[in-house]
Design a protein around this motif. Sequence first.
Motif, PDB file in Angstrom:
ATOM      1  N   VAL B 141      78.634  10.627  -8.912  1.00 26.16           N
ATOM      2  CA  VAL B 141      79.899  10.857  -9.609  1.00 26.16           C
ATOM      3  C   VAL B 141      80.140   9.826 -10.721  1.00 26.16           C
ATOM      4  CG1 VAL B 141      82.395  11.019  -9.312  1.00 26.16           C
ATOM      5  CG2 VAL B 141      80.872  11.977  -7.578  1.00 26.16           C
ATOM      6  N   GLN B 142      80.003   8.540 -10.381  1.00 26.82           N
ATOM      7  CA  GLN B 142      80.317   7.503 -11.386  1.00 26.82           C
ATOM      8  C   GLN B 142      79.350   7.539 -12.557  1.00 26.82           C
ATOM      9  OE1 GLN B 142      79.822   6.934  -8.140  1.00 26.82           O
ATOM     10  NE2 GLN B 142      81.304   5.495  -7.292  1.00 26.82           N
ATOM     11  N   LYS B 143      78.037   7.644 -12.237  1.00 27.78           N
ATOM     12  CA  LYS B 143      77.040   7.543 -13.307  1.00 27.78           C
ATOM     13  C   LYS B 143      77.111   8.727 -14.257  1.00 27.78           C
ATOM     14  CE  LYS B 143      73.648   4.395 -11.479  1.00 27.78           C
ATOM     15  NZ  LYS B 143      72.249   4.159 -11.155  1.00 27.78           N
ATOM     16  N   VAL B 151      84.237  15.118 -17.986  1.00 23.78           N
ATOM     17  CA  VAL B 151      84.168  16.579 -18.084  1.00 23.78           C
ATOM     18  C   VAL B 151      83.980  17.171 -16.692  1.00 23.78           C
ATOM     19  CG1 VAL B 151      83.236  16.598 -20.420  1.00 23.78           C
ATOM     20  CG2 VAL B 151      81.673  16.472 -18.486  1.00 23.78           C
ATOM     21  N   PRO B 152      84.482  18.378 -16.459  1.00 23.06           N
ATOM     22  CA  PRO B 152      84.269  18.986 -15.140  1.00 23.06           C
ATOM     23  C   PRO B 152      82.786  19.327 -14.943  1.00 23.06           C
ATOM     24  CG  PRO B 152      85.316  20.548 -16.627  1.00 23.06           C
ATOM     25  CD  PRO B 152      85.272  19.244 -17.348  1.00 23.06           C
ATOM     26  N   TRP B 156      75.822  25.020 -14.933  1.00 28.78           N
ATOM     27  CA  TRP B 156      74.440  24.596 -15.169  1.00 28.78           C
ATOM     28  C   TRP B 156      74.288  23.923 -16.531  1.00 28.78           C
ATOM     29  CZ3 TRP B 156      71.324  23.947 -11.348  1.00 28.78           C
ATOM     30  CH2 TRP B 156      71.362  24.781 -10.235  1.00 28.78           C
ATOM     31  N   ASP B 157      75.308  24.126 -17.428  1.00 29.91           N
ATOM     32  CA  ASP B 157      75.275  23.482 -18.748  1.00 29.91           C
ATOM     33  C   ASP B 157      75.030  21.980 -18.643  1.00 29.91           C
ATOM     34  OD1 ASP B 157      75.716  25.792 -20.083  1.00 29.91           O
ATOM     35  OD2 ASP B 157      77.887  25.508 -20.316  1.00 29.91           O
ATOM     36  N   VAL B 158      75.585  21.375 -17.581  1.00 27.60           N
ATOM     37  CA  VAL B 158      75.477  19.931 -17.410  1.00 27.60           C
ATOM     38  C   VAL B 158      74.013  19.488 -17.487  1.00 27.60           C
ATOM     39  CG1 VAL B 158      75.797  18.067 -15.742  1.00 27.60           C
ATOM     40  CG2 VAL B 158      77.566  19.800 -16.049  1.00 27.60           C
ATOM     41  N   LEU B 159      73.137  20.291 -16.907  1.00 31.40           N
ATOM     42  CA  LEU B 159      71.720  19.938 -16.895  1.00 31.40           C
ATOM     43  C   LEU B 159      70.932  20.636 -17.993  1.00 31.40           C
ATOM     44  CD1 LEU B 159      70.344  19.968 -13.242  1.00 31.40           C
ATOM     45  CD2 LEU B 159      70.036  18.194 -14.956  1.00 31.40           C
ATOM     46  N   PHE B 160      71.238  21.925 -18.210  1.00 38.60           N
ATOM     47  CA  PHE B 160      70.363  22.755 -19.036  1.00 38.60           C
ATOM     48  C   PHE B 160      70.653  22.640 -20.525  1.00 38.60           C
ATOM     49  CE2 PHE B 160      69.574  25.796 -15.241  1.00 38.60           C
ATOM     50  CZ  PHE B 160      68.605  24.938 -14.772  1.00 38.60           C
TER      51      PHE B 160
END
Lengths: 303, 365
Positions: B141-143, B151-152, B156-160
């Motif tokens: 969570v922190q990193k 951002v929420p 999958w956008d977070v990774l892709f």
Amino acid sequence: MSEAHALKPSPARWLVVIFPYVWLTLFFLAPFLIILKISLSDTAIAMPPYTPVFQGFGAIGDFISQLDIENYIFLTDDPLYIDAYLSSLRIAVISTLLLLLVGYPMALCMARASAGIRPTLVMLVILPFWTSFLIRVYAWIGILKPEGLLTLLLQTLGIYGPDDQVQIFRTETAVFIGIVYSYLPFMVLPLYAALEKLDGTLLEAASDLGCPPWKAFWKITFPLSLPGVIAGSMICFIPITGEFVIPDLLGGAETLMIGKTLWTEFFGNRDWPLASAVAVILLLVLVVPIMIFQNQQQKAEGK
Amino acid sequence: MTSNLLRFAAAALASVCLAASAQAQEKVVHVYNWSDYIDESILEDFTKETGIKVVYDVFDGNEILETKLLAGGSGYDVVVPTAPFLARQIAAGVFQKLDKSKLPNISNMWPEVSERLAKYDPGNEYAVNYMWGTTGIGYNVQKVKAALGDVPIDSWDVLFKPENAEKLKGCGINILDASDETFAIAMNYIGKDPDSKETADLEAGGDVYAKIRPFVKTFNSSAYIDELANGDSCISIGWSGDVLQARTRAEEAKNGVEINYVIPKEGTYMWFDNLAIPADAKNVDEAHAFINYLMKPEVIAKASNYVQYANGNLASQSLIDEAVFKNPSVYPDAETMKKLFTISPYGPKEQRVLNRVWTQIKTGS
């Protein structure tokens, strides 16, 4: 000697002569033929996962007609396999050179040490074998990982700042470290055996005749230790080419080696026929150095 | 992968034990399950109740299990394959049909799960579900907050998205080394059928990973639990229960690492691990007794509490700890359930394409 040759071989002698051949047939030739046969088959969703399966000699004609070399053609079509073979050979060559670089001075020091402590030194070289190979490679993970012992050491010494970390784990450097560490005894022992036999009076003579030590090393010591260099290099080079464990544990995803490719084909793709074809080619790649080795050995013994 | 080697060693040891125990004429069942996948006290309780000794052995990849089963003579009586593997293994003739008359507890099973499982095992003839779960995103969570801002994390956008992956590179991205699942997820993400077997679609799915490849640190399926827990990596495609285990380990270590698991809103892959009996099993009655025992609501509830995975047993749900049952990452709500997809197994040629593309991605070539 000639009288002994003239004697009619007794059954006991025959047994002694035949035994190595029986051994090789049972434990090398037969498994190899099975692998060769599977490499000519096709994959199938079945138990075992390939077809055709050998049904006995009655249907042998039918069986043979179903075999083909499709898998070998696929291997040459796809650059992945060639890349993997080449990358394995490259890693094996570099590792062997590194092993020589590290192992030769060690072996030389051992051979030049006083006769009293030599057995102790040999013992020290063999000592790591008392611990499982797998555990020793795992230990390297503990040393090399970013928050591992090496980072801790460098930080304690003040060479690294508190936020700096060693980035070696999961790189090719880590693979080389692991290989050189694991194979070092296999390099040192043949070198030591060759160097220990060296006649010290030759070096004395060279020195008396005004040859500087470094020149004496290249003119006398090194050429005479060549059989040891070749033996050590072959013993290391051949298994390193097919090495799977060390690159898997210490290497990253980028480290492409044929052992790993073989694993993926066999387990990941369940493609036993293709995996067998990879293995057959690997064997052929390795047979050439083995032949050279044998040839050299015979020459050395012939002298 | 790392522990595959250990499993080999363990398996070699186990086969020695098998030979030894076969000589003693006692009732025994040989179980081959995933590592860290049961509360071991269940095995002791089973022996106390039935007098059947359990010889328990573990693996950490379907590939190892499948290779042993396909080679035949594995010596195991109960094995736990994941669904697409199960389907292929049924086709290969690896399993025997379950004798339902010996499994009275089967009435406890959850129809919703059994129906989905029937896609792989029509009529639920060969297997019963043990645990099921999802493949989602586990993150520190922190990193991740430090890298991406506030951002929420729900897509999958977070990774892709390469721009996000680039920001996360510094703290460590891991991708599961399970090509069948990762491709399905990527194809679903770019709006294709996750179950597609077309080469073009598989390549398009692979492209999702190729774009973020420069930012990915590792591809593994078991070491990532510890790497997440001790902060070596900050985000991973991971299996629900594994990530929750990482969270527990971080809490136990009190190292200030907070791990969370999320099922992305685009939907994800739903997998099933199932109990089945190999065709050449020697202790068939004991195997049925073991499977029947695991279908007891109180027993499987205990297992779920321990491994933090959802099970396929409806009657057990009232007995599961609230922390597990009320956790939407473990038991998703009905809305999320609808977005979970399953995929059918790959054929040999498709598998070759898949793993070929996957190897290219992993080696970065």
